[in-house]
Write a protein that holds these residues in place. Structure first.
Motif, PDB file in Angstrom:
ATOM      1  N   SER A 181     -46.917  17.153  38.046  1.00 30.09           N
ATOM      2  CA  SER A 181     -46.073  16.028  37.619  1.00 30.09           C
ATOM      3  C   SER A 181     -46.906  14.933  36.967  1.00 30.09           C
ATOM      4  O   SER A 181     -46.556  14.413  35.901  1.00 30.09           O
TER       5      SER A 181
ATOM      6  N   ILE B 247     -41.763  16.446  51.601  1.00 33.82           N
ATOM      7  CA  ILE B 247     -41.159  16.472  50.264  1.00 33.82           C
ATOM      8  C   ILE B 247     -40.484  15.132  49.950  1.00 33.82           C
ATOM      9  O   ILE B 247     -40.542  14.627  48.822  1.00 33.82           O
TER      10      ILE B 247
ATOM     11  N   ALA C 219     -41.228  17.302  34.442  1.00 34.65           N
ATOM     12  CA  ALA C 219     -41.816  17.230  35.786  1.00 34.65           C
ATOM     13  C   ALA C 219     -40.744  17.438  36.850  1.00 34.65           C
ATOM     14  O   ALA C 219     -40.971  18.121  37.857  1.00 34.65           O
TER      15      ALA C 219
ATOM     16  N   ILE D 145     -46.808  20.101  43.064  1.00 31.63           N
ATOM     17  CA  ILE D 145     -45.840  19.217  42.408  1.00 31.63           C
ATOM     18  C   ILE D 145     -46.505  17.914  41.966  1.00 31.63           C
ATOM     19  O   ILE D 145     -46.298  17.438  40.835  1.00 31.63           O
TER      20      ILE D 145
ATOM     21  N   CYS E 126     -47.187  23.235  48.265  1.00 37.12           N
ATOM     22  CA  CYS E 126     -46.194  23.017  47.203  1.00 37.12           C
ATOM     23  C   CYS E 126     -46.148  21.550  46.787  1.00 37.12           C
ATOM     24  O   CYS E 126     -46.000  21.250  45.594  1.00 37.12           O
ATOM     25  N   SER E 127     -46.280  20.650  47.747  1.00 38.53           N
ATOM     26  CA  SER E 127     -46.290  19.223  47.414  1.00 38.53           C
ATOM     27  C   SER E 127     -47.487  18.885  46.539  1.00 38.53           C
ATOM     28  O   SER E 127     -47.367  18.116  45.575  1.00 38.53           O
TER      29      SER E 127
ATOM     30  N   PHE F 145     -39.772  21.099  36.891  1.00 39.26           N
ATOM     31  CA  PHE F 145     -40.852  21.866  37.518  1.00 39.26           C
ATOM     32  C   PHE F 145     -40.825  21.694  39.040  1.00 39.26           C
ATOM     33  O   PHE F 145     -41.000  22.673  39.782  1.00 39.26           O
ATOM     34  N   SER F 146     -40.594  20.474  39.521  1.00 37.72           N
ATOM     35  CA  SER F 146     -40.546  20.216  40.960  1.00 37.72           C
ATOM     36  C   SER F 146     -39.428  21.023  41.610  1.00 37.72           C
ATOM     37  O   SER F 146     -39.629  21.639  42.672  1.00 37.72           O
TER      38      SER F 146
ATOM     39  N   TYR G  60     -38.137  23.742  40.475  1.00 38.85           N
ATOM     40  CA  TYR G  60     -38.496  25.164  40.394  1.00 38.85           C
ATOM     41  C   TYR G  60     -39.445  25.550  41.527  1.00 38.85           C
ATOM     42  O   TYR G  60     -39.273  26.600  42.160  1.00 38.85           O
ATOM     43  N   ILE G  61     -40.446  24.702  41.794  1.00 36.45           N
ATOM     44  CA  ILE G  61     -41.413  24.984  42.860  1.00 36.45           C
ATOM     45  C   ILE G  61     -40.717  25.047  44.216  1.00 36.45           C
ATOM     46  O   ILE G  61     -40.983  25.935  45.040  1.00 36.45           O
ATOM     47  N   ILE G  62     -39.796  24.115  44.461  1.00 33.31           N
ATOM     48  CA  ILE G  62     -39.100  24.089  45.753  1.00 33.31           C
ATOM     49  C   ILE G  62     -38.218  25.316  45.930  1.00 33.31           C
ATOM     50  O   ILE G  62     -38.219  25.958  46.991  1.00 33.31           O
TER      51      ILE G  62
END
Length: 360
Positions: A168, A237, A131, A164, A160-161, A134-135, A137-139
């Motif tokens: 997650s 974020i 998780a 995530i 995006c939040s 991944f977070s 990567y998204i940011i």
């Protein structure tokens, strides 16, 4: 166990990716040092061996000027690795120090973190690690590129939040009704923090350009973005983690109470969730505000040393943005408690008639 080992190997592989040198900035190891002083100015004469192509194994002599209270206030030792900018003038190599090479130390620390996470967290620890990856990567791959392209920063942050939060929770807890309730509570609290920060950022005439990084982006990088929106992204974020924790804690408690006491009245169950939320809130708000306070501690020292009146210091944008960030994040956390408790209680009662309702 095979899955654990495979994931660990993947992580180690990622942390061992070779450093890709850019332009003429290369890694070099110090093989000899000589400390000297000229006119009360301290120097280090360094012999370094380049570790990267195209000048691998070449030796350079570099003069390192030591300046107190600056980034150059470093004394290097034999065996230290540096980043060096190498220039080739008529076959003569010259080098200047760019920075210390820190990624080897960070890699070791990351491996310790992963090993401890797997030992004590087991499967949950691995899911938490995934998780986290991944977070990040998204940011890096989604949020920041779209902001640079000129898209609305706040909308990007909300989308995006939400991604995530959803992914997650699904990675950590799986697809259950408890997860769904936690997702709804977290998104609600995060959006509340974002709306409040937007309102009070406008009321306080925050420009988003008070910090040196924003000024650098505007002046030197030619980046044309809404810096106020960029600041609001940081608020949104920054609140996700603590709000996720609070939402999941309340949901778990309510579902567990309902499972142990199926005949408990709706209002009693709701009050139990709220009471747990109050206990969690007191520590989480303290954690959140202290984290923000620690981030601007050097700034507080500047104001104190310059004997600036407290209210004048608090009125500056540099401190005002941190106060807005801390308080809006805390309010979002507080609002998460009743929202999550209400949704969790409703879902728990709605599914009482079904077997294993907590997990289906």
């Amino acid at each position: 166990m095979k899955k654990y080992i495979l994931l660990l190997l993947i992580f180690i592989l990622i942390t061992n990716i070779a450093y890709a040198s850019t332009n003429n900035i290369l890694k070099a190891k110090i093989v000899d040092t000589n400390n000297t002083s000229i006119d009360s100015t301290d120097y280090q004469l360094l012999d370094v061996v380049i570790l990267d192509k195209p000048y691998k194994n070449k030796t350079l002599n570099i003069k390192h000027l030591i300046i107190d209270y600056s980034a150059n206030n470093q004394h290097f030792n034999i065996g230290d690795t540096l980043l060096v900018e190498v220039s080739n003038t008529n076959g003569i190599l010259m080098g200047t120090i760019v920075d210390t090479w820190r990624l080897d130390s960070l890699k070791k620390l990351s491996i310790i973190f992963v090993i401890l996470l797997i030992i004590f967290g087991r499967l949950k620890g691995i899911r938490s690690l995934l998780a986290l990856i991944f977070s990040g990567y998204i940011i890096i791959k989604l949020l920041i590129p779209y902001i640079i392209k000129g898209y609305n920063s706040i909308l990007c942050a909300v989308i995006c939040s939400s991604i995530i939060i959803i992914i997650s929770f699904l990675l950590i807890s799986g697809f259950t009704k408890k997860t769904l309730v936690s997702i709804l509570g977290t998104i609600g609290g995060t959006i509340s923090a974002g709306i409040l920060s937007l309102i009070f950022t406008n009321l306080s005439n925050i420009t988003g350009l008070a910090e040196d990084e924003a000024v650098f982006l505007a002046a030197n990088m030619g980046l044309e973005v809404d810096f106020k929106g960029l600041y609001l992204c940081a608020v949104i974020i920054g609140t996700i983690g603590v709000i996720m924790d609070v939402s999941m804690s309340i949901t778990s408690v309510i579902f567990e109470i309902k499972r142990k006491s199926p005949r408990i009245p709706f209002t009693d169950l709701l009050h139990s969730g709220l009471n747990v939320g109050k206990d969690v809130m007191s520590t989480m708000i303290n954690t959140l505000i202290l984290a923000y306070a620690g981030s601007f501690l050097p700034l507080l020292l500047i104001f104190i040393m310059s004997k600036t009146p407290f209210l004048n210091a608090l009125n500056t944008e540099l401190l005002a943005v941190e106060v807005i960030r801390a308080l809006c994040g805390s309010i979002g956390l507080i609002l998460t408690i009743p929202l999550t408790a209400l949704i969790a209680t409703y879902v728990a009662f709605r599914n009482t008639a079904h077997n294993n309702y907590l997990y289906n």
